[in-house]
Design an enzyme around this catalytic site. Structure first.
Site, PDB file in Angstrom:
ATOM      1  N   HIS A  74       3.327  -7.825  14.620  1.00 16.28           N
ATOM      2  CA  HIS A  74       1.872  -7.888  14.808  1.00 16.28           C
ATOM      3  C   HIS A  74       1.372  -9.326  14.822  1.00 16.28           C
ATOM      4  CE1 HIS A  74       0.750  -3.528  13.436  1.00 16.28           C
ATOM      5  NE2 HIS A  74       1.638  -3.557  14.406  1.00 16.28           N
ATOM      6  N   TYR A 204      -8.356  -3.570   8.316  1.00 16.86           N
ATOM      7  CA  TYR A 204      -8.880  -3.704   6.950  1.00 16.86           C
ATOM      8  C   TYR A 204     -10.388  -3.467   7.027  1.00 16.86           C
ATOM      9  CZ  TYR A 204      -4.500  -5.785   5.293  1.00 16.86           C
ATOM     10  OH  TYR A 204      -3.186  -6.008   4.941  1.00 16.86           O
ATOM     11  N   PRO A 296      -2.463  -4.722  -3.961  1.00 12.05           N
ATOM     12  CA  PRO A 296      -1.798  -4.629  -2.659  1.00 12.05           C
ATOM     13  C   PRO A 296      -2.556  -5.265  -1.485  1.00 12.05           C
ATOM     14  CG  PRO A 296      -2.585  -2.472  -3.372  1.00 12.05           C
ATOM     15  CD  PRO A 296      -2.746  -3.390  -4.532  1.00 12.05           C
ATOM     16  N   LYS A 300       1.199  -8.959  -0.502  1.00  4.19           N
ATOM     17  CA  LYS A 300       1.984 -10.119  -0.950  1.00  4.19           C
ATOM     18  C   LYS A 300       3.154  -9.777  -1.883  1.00  4.19           C
ATOM     19  CE  LYS A 300       0.037 -13.001   1.448  1.00  4.19           C
ATOM     20  NZ  LYS A 300       0.833 -13.068   2.635  1.00  4.19           N
ATOM     21  N   TYR A 388      -2.094 -14.952   5.104  1.00  2.33           N
ATOM     22  CA  TYR A 388      -1.565 -13.622   5.436  1.00  2.33           C
ATOM     23  C   TYR A 388      -0.148 -13.715   6.003  1.00  2.33           C
ATOM     24  CZ  TYR A 388      -1.831  -8.681   6.650  1.00  2.33           C
ATOM     25  OH  TYR A 388      -1.600  -7.326   6.711  1.00  2.33           O
TER      26      TYR A 388
END
Ligand code: FAD
Ligand code: DHB
Length: 394
Positions: A74, A204, A296, A300, A388
């Protein structure tokens, strides 16, 4: 029977398995003690997002073939708020980096296979593991083997890679560690369902009803989460009620809705941040969830386990190959710099995306403004993207 090894490793999760395999490639021997069966370690559903550095590590150590074929690569995530979608593009913000969606139990499966194919020693179903003489030059591990007898291993070093419920951290005498902890007043309700992917990238979502996340596992299995009360009961949520909640939180102004299908797994995950310092007592080193836990959001946990294993392996290799103890002495401080940055990022993503009990309209407006800023500013988007995809190991 008296056994001997260079590095005794407690726990066959990502931290322990990676550490063992990296050491093996450098000619350093280890024995892994795992309390669960191989089947269980290969089946427990946990995390799914691998940072670029974790993917690179899996490839470098020869364990990446299936991940590269079957994982989803992704190049961004979708931030969903105020009824709209904003995409954060990773490669353009991070110099070409991306993430790979590949389940943790598949990572474990691939690492166990490569370790055993290479003659590795993993003792599954090792019970009653206990650690002794940690502050001596010959620390020891005792355990009851699958066959039922007690055994003892004398080691040069012990790596405590046994997660949040392990025995390594509690084996350190009281007063040595300082624990930094933050509990969050919510949990995640996670589901697995049989359906086609709803989106090409993870979503998200921030909504007044609470956070929601659309992730994936395979072309026909999807992973989704929504924020719930930490005391929520699984039984209270029928499939219909779950899908109604997802539809409400993921609603967009242009009428998008997730693809629905039969739900075959439901779990509730608690949310906390915890860091134990230092990551060493005598000849025991802590790595992964045995030393720290992140909520979560931001994915990570598994990645920190991988970077701890990499930093610890580097230090052990320097010790055995170059007779240098300085990297072992510096392991805790080096790993903690990265751990605290991931702890900050996970806390920030959690705070920005979740609805806190008792939060008022002012708080909600601030969260919307922050998301609007992150999505609309190159600096804001870069701060999210580079964390990220994973910060470098120093
Ligand atoms: P673990 O994977 O926990 O491995 C530790 C191993 O040690 C286990 O196999 C355990 O059986 C073994 N062990 C424990 N005690 C003993 C003992 N006494 N003797 C011998 N062996 C022992 N992170 C994310 O980033 N995203 C997510 O979506 C996410 N979901 C999660 C869902 C759940 C239910 C849980 C529990 C965690 C989740 N995490 C998630 C966190 C992530 O999975 C962990 O950060 C990651 O597993 C850490 O790897 P580890 O190797 O340090 O520990
Ligand atoms: C998944 C878990 C996460 O914590 C996250 O931030 C993204 C995806 C997952 O399980 O797929």
């Amino acid at each position: 029977m008296a056994l001997r090894t260079q590095v005794g490793i407690i726990g066959a999760g990502p931290a322990g398995l990676l550490l063992s395999h990296i050491l093996h490639l450098q000619g350093i021997e280890s024995i892994i003690l795992e309390k669960n069966s191989r089947n269980d370690v290969e089946a427990i559903i946990k995390a799914g997002v691998l940072e670029q550095g974790t993917v690179d590590l899996m490839n470098e150590i020869g364990a990446g073939e299936r991940m590269m074929k079957e994982g989803f690569h992704h190049e961004g995530i979708i931030l969903h708020f105020d009824g709209r979608d904003e995409r954060v593009d990773f490669p353009s913000l991070t110099g070409g980096k991306r993430v790979t969606i590949y389940a943790q139990h598949d990572v474990n499966k691939d690492l166990i296979k490569i370790r055993l194919d290479g003659g590795g020693d993993i003792r599954f179903e090792a019970k009653d593991v206990s650690l002794y003489d940690l502050d001596s030059d010959a620390p020891k591990v005792r355990f009851r083997s699958k066959e039922g007898g007690f055994e003892e291993i004398t080691c040069d070093f012990i790596a405590g890679c046994d997660g949040t419920q392990g025995i390594s951290r509690p084996s350190i005498p009281a007063g040595v560690l300082k624990i930094y902890e933050r509990l969050y007043p919510f949990g995640w309700f996670g589901i697995l369902c049989k359906a086609a992917p709803s989106s090409d990238e993870l979503i998200y979502a921030m909504h007044e009803r609470g956070f929601a996340l659309v992730s994936t596992r395979s072309p026909d299995i999807q992973r989704m989460y929504f924020q719930c009360s930490p005391t929520e009961k699984l039984d209270a949520w029928s499939d219909d009620r779950i899908w109604a909640e997802f539809r409400a939180r993921l609603e967009t102004k242009n009428g998008w809705a997730p693809k629905e299908g039969p739900i075959f797994s439901k779990t509730i995950i608690g949310m906390r941040s915890l860091v134990a310092e230092p990551l060493r007592y005598g000849r025991l080193f802590l790595a992964g969830d045995s030393a720290h836990v992140v909520p979560p959001t931001g994915a990570k946990g598994l990645n920190l386990a991988a970077s701890d294993a990499q930093i610890l392996a580097r230090a052990l290799v320097a010790y055995y190959k170059s007779h240098r103890g300085d990297l072992l002495d510096g392991y805790s401080a080096t790993a903690l710099r990265r751990i605290w940055k991931a702890t900050r990022f996970s806390w920030w993503m959690t705070s920005m995306m979740h609805t806190f009990p008792g939060a008022d309209e002012f708080q909600h407006r601030l969260q919307l403004a922050e998301l609007d800023y992150v999505a609309g500013s190159r600096a804001g988007a870069t701060a999210l993207a580079e964390n990220y995809v994973g910060l470098p190991i120093v």
